[in-house]
Write an enzyme that holds these catalytic residues in place. Structure first.
Site, PDB file in Angstrom:
ATOM      1  N   ARG A  83       7.627  16.077  31.307  1.00  0.00           N
ATOM      2  CA  ARG A  83       8.773  16.749  31.918  1.00  0.00           C
ATOM      3  C   ARG A  83       9.245  17.902  31.045  1.00  0.00           C
ATOM      4  O   ARG A  83       9.452  17.745  29.854  1.00  0.00           O
ATOM      5  CB  ARG A  83       9.924  15.739  32.080  1.00  0.00           C
ATOM      6  CG  ARG A  83      11.282  16.325  32.434  1.00  0.00           C
ATOM      7  CD  ARG A  83      11.400  16.635  33.906  1.00  0.00           C
ATOM      8  NE  ARG A  83      12.678  17.245  34.225  1.00  0.00           N
ATOM      9  CZ  ARG A  83      13.727  16.596  34.683  1.00  0.00           C
ATOM     10  NH1 ARG A  83      13.678  15.305  34.864  1.00  0.00           N
ATOM     11  NH2 ARG A  83      14.841  17.229  34.979  1.00  0.00           N
ATOM     12  N   ARG A  92       9.680  19.418  39.565  1.00  0.00           N
ATOM     13  CA  ARG A  92       9.643  18.556  38.394  1.00  0.00           C
ATOM     14  C   ARG A  92       8.534  17.508  38.492  1.00  0.00           C
ATOM     15  O   ARG A  92       8.238  17.010  39.571  1.00  0.00           O
ATOM     16  CB  ARG A  92      10.995  17.901  38.138  1.00  0.00           C
ATOM     17  CG  ARG A  92      11.578  17.030  39.212  1.00  0.00           C
ATOM     18  CD  ARG A  92      12.663  17.644  40.112  1.00  0.00           C
ATOM     19  NE  ARG A  92      13.471  18.739  39.632  1.00  0.00           N
ATOM     20  CZ  ARG A  92      14.640  18.616  39.006  1.00  0.00           C
ATOM     21  NH1 ARG A  92      15.138  17.455  38.741  1.00  0.00           N
ATOM     22  NH2 ARG A  92      15.314  19.682  38.667  1.00  0.00           N
ATOM     23  N   ASP A  95      11.532  12.885  37.619  1.00  0.00           N
ATOM     24  CA  ASP A  95      12.977  12.861  37.486  1.00  0.00           C
ATOM     25  C   ASP A  95      13.415  11.406  37.647  1.00  0.00           C
ATOM     26  O   ASP A  95      13.050  10.762  38.639  1.00  0.00           O
ATOM     27  CB  ASP A  95      13.550  13.719  38.622  1.00  0.00           C
ATOM     28  CG  ASP A  95      14.988  14.107  38.407  1.00  0.00           C
ATOM     29  OD1 ASP A  95      15.503  13.950  37.285  1.00  0.00           O
ATOM     30  OD2 ASP A  95      15.603  14.583  39.380  1.00  0.00           O
ATOM     31  N   ASP A  97      16.875   9.102  37.566  1.00  0.00           N
ATOM     32  CA  ASP A  97      18.341   9.154  37.548  1.00  0.00           C
ATOM     33  C   ASP A  97      18.915   7.748  37.642  1.00  0.00           C
ATOM     34  O   ASP A  97      18.457   6.954  38.471  1.00  0.00           O
ATOM     35  CB  ASP A  97      18.869   9.928  38.770  1.00  0.00           C
ATOM     36  CG  ASP A  97      18.558  11.409  38.713  1.00  0.00           C
ATOM     37  OD1 ASP A  97      18.586  11.969  37.608  1.00  0.00           O
ATOM     38  OD2 ASP A  97      18.288  11.994  39.777  1.00  0.00           O
TER      39      ASP A  97
HETATM   40  N1  ROI Z   1      14.472  17.031  46.916  1.00  0.00           N
HETATM   41  C1  ROI Z   1      13.806  15.920  47.240  1.00  0.00           C
HETATM   42  N2  ROI Z   1      13.357  15.742  48.493  1.00  0.00           N
HETATM   43  N3  ROI Z   1      13.595  14.912  46.334  1.00  0.00           N
HETATM   44  C2  ROI Z   1      14.037  15.021  45.048  1.00  0.00           C
HETATM   45  O1  ROI Z   1      13.818  14.099  44.246  1.00  0.00           O
HETATM   46  C3  ROI Z   1      14.733  16.183  44.681  1.00  0.00           C
HETATM   47  N4  ROI Z   1      15.228  16.345  43.412  1.00  0.00           N
HETATM   48  C4  ROI Z   1      15.914  17.416  43.064  1.00  0.00           C
HETATM   49  C5  ROI Z   1      16.195  18.547  44.025  1.00  0.00           C
HETATM   50  C6  ROI Z   1      15.607  19.835  43.458  1.00  0.00           C
HETATM   51  C7  ROI Z   1      17.701  18.674  44.193  1.00  0.00           C
HETATM   52  N5  ROI Z   1      15.627  18.319  45.320  1.00  0.00           N
HETATM   53  C8  ROI Z   1      14.937  17.193  45.648  1.00  0.00           C
HETATM   54  O2  ROI Z   1      16.379  17.520  41.837  1.00  0.00           O
END
Ligand code: ROI
Length: 159
Positions: A83, A92, A95, A97
Site C-alpha cells: 500500500r 488502492r 484498504d 478500515d
Molecule cells: N469505492 C468502492 N466501490 N469500494 C471501495 O472500497 C472504495 N474505497 C474508497 C473510495 C475511493 C472512496 N471508493 C471506493 O476509498
C-alpha cells in the site's frame, strides 16, 4: 474482548487475491480471532470514476487489543500488501478500515469510529448486514435500515 468489524477494499494488483490473502492475515493478528467473513462483492468506485472496480468484503473479529493497537496491525497488513498512500480517494491495493469497535465511539486524529462514511457506502453496509443483520451502528441506527436507504446499483455479490 471486543467485537470489531473491518471493511476491506482493493482495486489494484489482482484485487480478488488481495482481499483473499488479507482475510487470512486478519485471522493471524495477535490476541485476535476471526469470527466470520462476508462474501466478496464487486463494486463500482464511489468517488472518482477514473479507476477500476473494487472488490470489497467485511470481516468480524473478536480481539483483546485496544482500537489503536488493532489499527497498527491493520496498517502493517496494508504495508505488507504494498500500500502506498498517494491520492485521496484514489486507487488502492488494499484498504482496511475499522468500521465498528464494540459499541465505542472514537474521534481522534487517527481514528473515527463508527467510520465517517459508513452510511453512504453500499460496499460496507451490504456485507456488514450479510454477516450481522441485527448490528446497530452507534449514532446511526440498525444496519438493515441503513441498507434499505442506500443505492445498491453497482454492487454485486461474487460466487
Ligand atoms: N469505492 C468502492 N466501490 N469500494 C471501495 O472500497 C472504495 N474505497 C474508497 C473510495 C475511493 C472512496 N471508493 C471506493 O476509498
Amino acid at each position: 474482548m471486543t467485537i470489531a468489524f473491518i471493511g476491506l477494499g482493493s482495486n489494484m494488483n489482482s484485487p480478488r487475491q488481495q482481499i483473499t490473502t488479507a482475510i487470512q492475515s486478519l485471522g493471524e493478528i495477535q490476541s485476535t480471532q476471526m469470527i466470520s467473513a462476508s462474501s466478496l462483492y464487486e463494486s463500482k468506485p464511489v468517488g472518482p470514476q477514473d479507476q477500476g472496480d473494487y472488490i470489497n468484503a467485511v470481516v468480524k473479529l473478536e480481539t483483546d487489543l485496544v482500537a489503536i493497537a488493532l489499527l497498527d496491525s491493520l496498517q502493517a497488513i496494508e504495508n505488507d500488501h504494498g500500500r502506498e498512500r498517494k491520492q485521496h480517494w484514489g486507487p488502492r491495493t488494499l484498504d482496511l478500515d475499522i468500521l465498528l469497535f464494540g459499541d465505542q465511539v472514537i474521534h481522534n486524529d487517527r481514528l473515527t469510529i463508527p467510520h465517517a462514511e459508513i452510511c453512504n457506502r453500499p460496499f460496507v453496509l451490504v456485507p456488514l448486514a450479510e454477516i450481522n443483520p441485527d448490528c446497530v451502528i452507534p449514532e446511526k441506527g440498525l444496519v438493515t435500515d441503513l441498507v434499505s436507504k442506500v443505492d445498491q446499483a453497482g454492487l454485486t455479490v461474487m460466487s
